[in-house]
Scaffold this motif. Sequence first.
Motif, PDB file in Angstrom:
ATOM      1  N   GLU A 179       0.843  -1.194   0.000  1.00 20.26           N
ATOM      2  CA  GLU A 179       0.000   0.000   0.000  1.00 20.26           C
ATOM      3  C   GLU A 179       0.884   1.251   0.000  1.00 20.26           C
ATOM      4  O   GLU A 179       1.763   1.389   0.850  1.00 20.26           O
ATOM      5  N   PRO A 180       0.684   2.166  -0.947  1.00 25.08           N
ATOM      6  CA  PRO A 180       1.528   3.370  -0.991  1.00 25.08           C
ATOM      7  C   PRO A 180       1.439   4.164   0.311  1.00 25.08           C
ATOM      8  O   PRO A 180       0.384   4.191   0.966  1.00 25.08           O
ATOM      9  N   LEU A 181       2.536   4.812   0.674  1.00 23.84           N
ATOM     10  CA  LEU A 181       2.556   5.604   1.903  1.00 23.84           C
ATOM     11  C   LEU A 181       1.575   6.759   1.827  1.00 23.84           C
ATOM     12  O   LEU A 181       0.978   7.146   2.836  1.00 23.84           O
ATOM     13  N   VAL A 182       1.396   7.339   0.637  1.00 26.58           N
ATOM     14  CA  VAL A 182       0.372   8.361   0.424  1.00 26.58           C
ATOM     15  C   VAL A 182      -0.429   7.973  -0.813  1.00 26.58           C
ATOM     16  O   VAL A 182       0.115   7.387  -1.753  1.00 26.58           O
ATOM     17  N   PRO A 183      -1.722   8.292  -0.848  1.00 23.25           N
ATOM     18  CA  PRO A 183      -2.540   7.927  -2.006  1.00 23.25           C
ATOM     19  C   PRO A 183      -2.237   8.814  -3.209  1.00 23.25           C
ATOM     20  O   PRO A 183      -1.612   9.875  -3.084  1.00 23.25           O
ATOM     21  N   VAL A 184      -2.681   8.380  -4.386  1.00 24.09           N
ATOM     22  CA  VAL A 184      -2.509   9.164  -5.607  1.00 24.09           C
ATOM     23  C   VAL A 184      -3.154  10.536  -5.444  1.00 24.09           C
ATOM     24  O   VAL A 184      -4.282  10.660  -4.959  1.00 24.09           O
TER      25      VAL A 184
ATOM     26  N   ALA B  55      -3.122  14.398   4.004  1.00 26.44           N
ATOM     27  CA  ALA B  55      -2.900  13.081   3.398  1.00 26.44           C
ATOM     28  C   ALA B  55      -1.486  12.940   2.849  1.00 26.44           C
ATOM     29  O   ALA B  55      -0.966  11.830   2.728  1.00 26.44           O
ATOM     30  N   ASN B  56      -0.873  14.074   2.534  1.00 30.08           N
ATOM     31  CA  ASN B  56       0.495  14.057   1.984  1.00 30.08           C
ATOM     32  C   ASN B  56       1.545  14.372   3.042  1.00 30.08           C
ATOM     33  O   ASN B  56       2.702  14.609   2.716  1.00 30.08           O
ATOM     34  N   ALA B  57       1.151  14.357   4.297  1.00 28.06           N
ATOM     35  CA  ALA B  57       2.056  14.761   5.377  1.00 28.06           C
ATOM     36  C   ALA B  57       3.369  13.977   5.408  1.00 28.06           C
ATOM     37  O   ALA B  57       4.433  14.567   5.648  1.00 28.06           O
ATOM     38  N   PRO B  58       3.379  12.663   5.153  1.00 29.12           N
ATOM     39  CA  PRO B  58       4.660  11.941   5.198  1.00 29.12           C
ATOM     40  C   PRO B  58       5.679  12.457   4.174  1.00 29.12           C
ATOM     41  O   PRO B  58       6.854  12.622   4.496  1.00 29.12           O
ATOM     42  N   MET B  59       5.218  12.714   2.955  1.00 28.17           N
ATOM     43  CA  MET B  59       6.139  13.181   1.923  1.00 28.17           C
ATOM     44  C   MET B  59       6.540  14.634   2.176  1.00 28.17           C
ATOM     45  O   MET B  59       7.672  15.033   1.896  1.00 28.17           O
ATOM     46  N   ALA B  60       5.619  15.415   2.714  1.00 28.21           N
ATOM     47  CA  ALA B  60       5.939  16.802   3.072  1.00 28.21           C
ATOM     48  C   ALA B  60       6.996  16.843   4.168  1.00 28.21           C
ATOM     49  O   ALA B  60       7.918  17.667   4.142  1.00 28.21           O
ATOM     50  N   ALA B  61       6.877  15.935   5.140  1.00 28.39           N
ATOM     51  CA  ALA B  61       7.858  15.880   6.224  1.00 28.39           C
ATOM     52  C   ALA B  61       9.218  15.464   5.688  1.00 28.39           C
ATOM     53  O   ALA B  61      10.259  16.001   6.107  1.00 28.39           O
ATOM     54  N   PHE B  62       9.230  14.510   4.757  1.00 25.70           N
ATOM     55  CA  PHE B  62      10.488  14.096   4.145  1.00 25.70           C
ATOM     56  C   PHE B  62      11.138  15.265   3.401  1.00 25.70           C
ATOM     57  O   PHE B  62      12.336  15.523   3.562  1.00 25.70           O
TER      58      PHE B  62
ATOM     59  N   LEU C 137      13.568  15.297  -5.216  1.00 24.13           N
ATOM     60  CA  LEU C 137      12.473  15.246  -6.179  1.00 24.13           C
ATOM     61  C   LEU C 137      11.492  14.201  -5.675  1.00 24.13           C
ATOM     62  O   LEU C 137      11.785  13.004  -5.680  1.00 24.13           O
ATOM     63  N   VAL C 138      10.339  14.659  -5.218  1.00 21.76           N
ATOM     64  CA  VAL C 138       9.324  13.789  -4.648  1.00 21.76           C
ATOM     65  C   VAL C 138       8.109  13.804  -5.566  1.00 21.76           C
ATOM     66  O   VAL C 138       7.560  14.862  -5.868  1.00 21.76           O
ATOM     67  N   LEU C 139       7.697  12.629  -6.017  1.00 24.37           N
ATOM     68  CA  LEU C 139       6.523  12.493  -6.881  1.00 24.37           C
ATOM     69  C   LEU C 139       5.638  11.394  -6.306  1.00 24.37           C
ATOM     70  O   LEU C 139       6.009  10.218  -6.312  1.00 24.37           O
ATOM     71  N   GLY C 140       4.480  11.788  -5.797  1.00 29.19           N
ATOM     72  CA  GLY C 140       3.592  10.816  -5.176  1.00 29.19           C
ATOM     73  C   GLY C 140       4.241  10.180  -3.979  1.00 29.19           C
ATOM     74  O   GLY C 140       4.724  10.878  -3.081  1.00 29.19           O
ATOM     75  N   ASN C 141       4.291   8.849  -3.956  1.00 23.85           N
ATOM     76  CA  ASN C 141       4.907   8.135  -2.835  1.00 23.85           C
ATOM     77  C   ASN C 141       6.344   7.717  -3.140  1.00 23.85           C
ATOM     78  O   ASN C 141       6.886   6.832  -2.501  1.00 23.85           O
ATOM     79  N   ARG C 142       6.961   8.401  -4.127  1.00 20.67           N
ATOM     80  CA  ARG C 142       8.313   8.030  -4.557  1.00 20.67           C
ATOM     81  C   ARG C 142       9.296   9.178  -4.369  1.00 20.67           C
ATOM     82  O   ARG C 142       8.963  10.344  -4.575  1.00 20.67           O
ATOM     83  N   ILE C 143      10.522   8.781  -4.030  1.00 22.36           N
ATOM     84  CA  ILE C 143      11.632   9.726  -3.949  1.00 22.36           C
ATOM     85  C   ILE C 143      12.575   9.392  -5.093  1.00 22.36           C
ATOM     86  O   ILE C 143      13.149   8.299  -5.138  1.00 22.36           O
ATOM     87  N   HIS C 144      12.702  10.313  -6.030  1.00 21.16           N
ATOM     88  CA  HIS C 144      13.575  10.069  -7.172  1.00 21.16           C
ATOM     89  C   HIS C 144      14.974  10.614  -6.875  1.00 21.16           C
ATOM     90  O   HIS C 144      15.121  11.753  -6.417  1.00 21.16           O
TER      91      HIS C 144
ATOM     92  N   ALA D 257      13.771   8.882   8.078  1.00 10.79           N
ATOM     93  CA  ALA D 257      13.364   8.632   9.454  1.00 10.79           C
ATOM     94  C   ALA D 257      12.081   9.391   9.788  1.00 10.79           C
ATOM     95  O   ALA D 257      11.268   8.928  10.598  1.00 10.79           O
ATOM     96  N   GLU D 258      11.893  10.542   9.151  1.00  8.34           N
ATOM     97  CA  GLU D 258      10.653  11.303   9.351  1.00  8.34           C
ATOM     98  C   GLU D 258       9.468  10.577   8.718  1.00  8.34           C
ATOM     99  O   GLU D 258       8.366  10.566   9.263  1.00  8.34           O
ATOM    100  N   ALA D 259       9.693   9.981   7.552  1.00  6.79           N
ATOM    101  CA  ALA D 259       8.619   9.241   6.891  1.00  6.79           C
ATOM    102  C   ALA D 259       8.259   7.969   7.675  1.00  6.79           C
ATOM    103  O   ALA D 259       7.081   7.580   7.749  1.00  6.79           O
TER     104      ALA D 259
END
Length: 437
Positions: free
Chosen positions: A369-374, A380-387, A399-406, A430-432
């Motif tokens: 299950e993705p860490l954040v939804p599409v 809902a995007n708090a984990p990626m925002a924290a990262f 470069l963060v796109l959806g639930n991916r870190i490029h 660690a934040e994520a």
Amino acid sequence: MDLDELVFHPWSVQGPRSVPTFVGGSGSYVMDADGRRYLDFCSQLVFTNLGHQHPGIVAAVKEQADRLCTLAPGYASDVRGEAAQLIVEVAPAGLGHVLFTTGGTEAIEHAVRMARLHNGRPKVLAAYRSYHGSTTTSIHLTGDPRRWASDTGAAGVVHFFGPFLYRSAFGSSTPEEECGRALAHLEQVILLEGPSTVSALVLEPVIGSSGVIVPPAGYLQGVRDLCTRHGIVLIADEVLVGFGRTGAWFGVDHDGVAPDLLVFAKGVNSGYVPLGGVLVGDAIYETFTRRPYPAGMTYSGHPLACAAAVGAIRAMHSEGTVAAAAQLGTDILGPGLTKLAENHPCIGDVRGIGALWTVELVRDRQTKEPLVPVGATGEANAPMAAFTKACLGHGLVPLVLGNRIHVAPPLNVKDSEAATGLAIVGEALAEADKFLA
């Protein structure tokens, strides 16, 4: 007043933003208005392949600016011709001419137009989990959710599933199974759509911003064979992966495949001046020796952009950039990211090639299950925002796109800089991890 508020920003909710203001750069770093340096671990939007302020590219642009800044595309230009020659020399066999554009999405539009005019067929095939641009045809071709808001279903585009073992649409358990089943699926789509109605197939040889998905060995050759059998024009979209990003000059080189048309941009001149183009195969070129090509652009082959390409490609040859990118992936990025996955439960998958990698974050490794939804925003995007916040706080541009870190630093990043970047990514992950149930 913050001058940034006067700019209408693409892909964004308009209004005041909290982002750094960058005013300078050097090598793998950019500098903000307060003089703080940030490691550019994404090459901006994966285009500064030779980093910032590369002296060879800057000098080439300056020299051309002193001679002739601009020229209409109908006239001959020495620097335009030299750029074309350098591009053709590193391209797959049979791609002997270049139509210059000002970017990748424009090049996709022209490649599809060329194909349709060449064989007179209406439909174009493109993969789900793909990105081909944001203009009318290119956004319809795009296979990921970025197309949804603009997709009218009226551009003659048919989507298919490409190989992606981590989230296989075919229930595969090995790369070989995934390759065979994906090719069988593609052939079924072609047959059901009617081969005589399909003009072209547009494919990223390595899926870029939609997931960094490297195809299994033999898949690209299989696609080439299907296209040849059914008279379909194969268009390779190398906008993001071309010019060394994957550790080869072009992504198709890994399977020894020559497409009929090859679309490029970004890395051709490290994005120093906007430039894209279409490498045109011999058969399609011959079509337009008997009839005019009915399209053009005011800034096609802009002298300053072509000068930047000349400077960049010369530098890539002299500095061994392509080999360096391959080694970066094998020796630094691949092992480093794999090690991070051992320490961070939010990482579901690590995949990549050369200097292009992604870390896919999940809530559960078993369910994937993705860490954040599409399309996640706000809470809902708090984990990626924290990262992202943690990365910027430690002096790294991600470069963060959806639930991916490029992860896509300049191809000439120093090993020590790459190691520093990986360490910062680890701290930010660690934040994520804190958002896991």
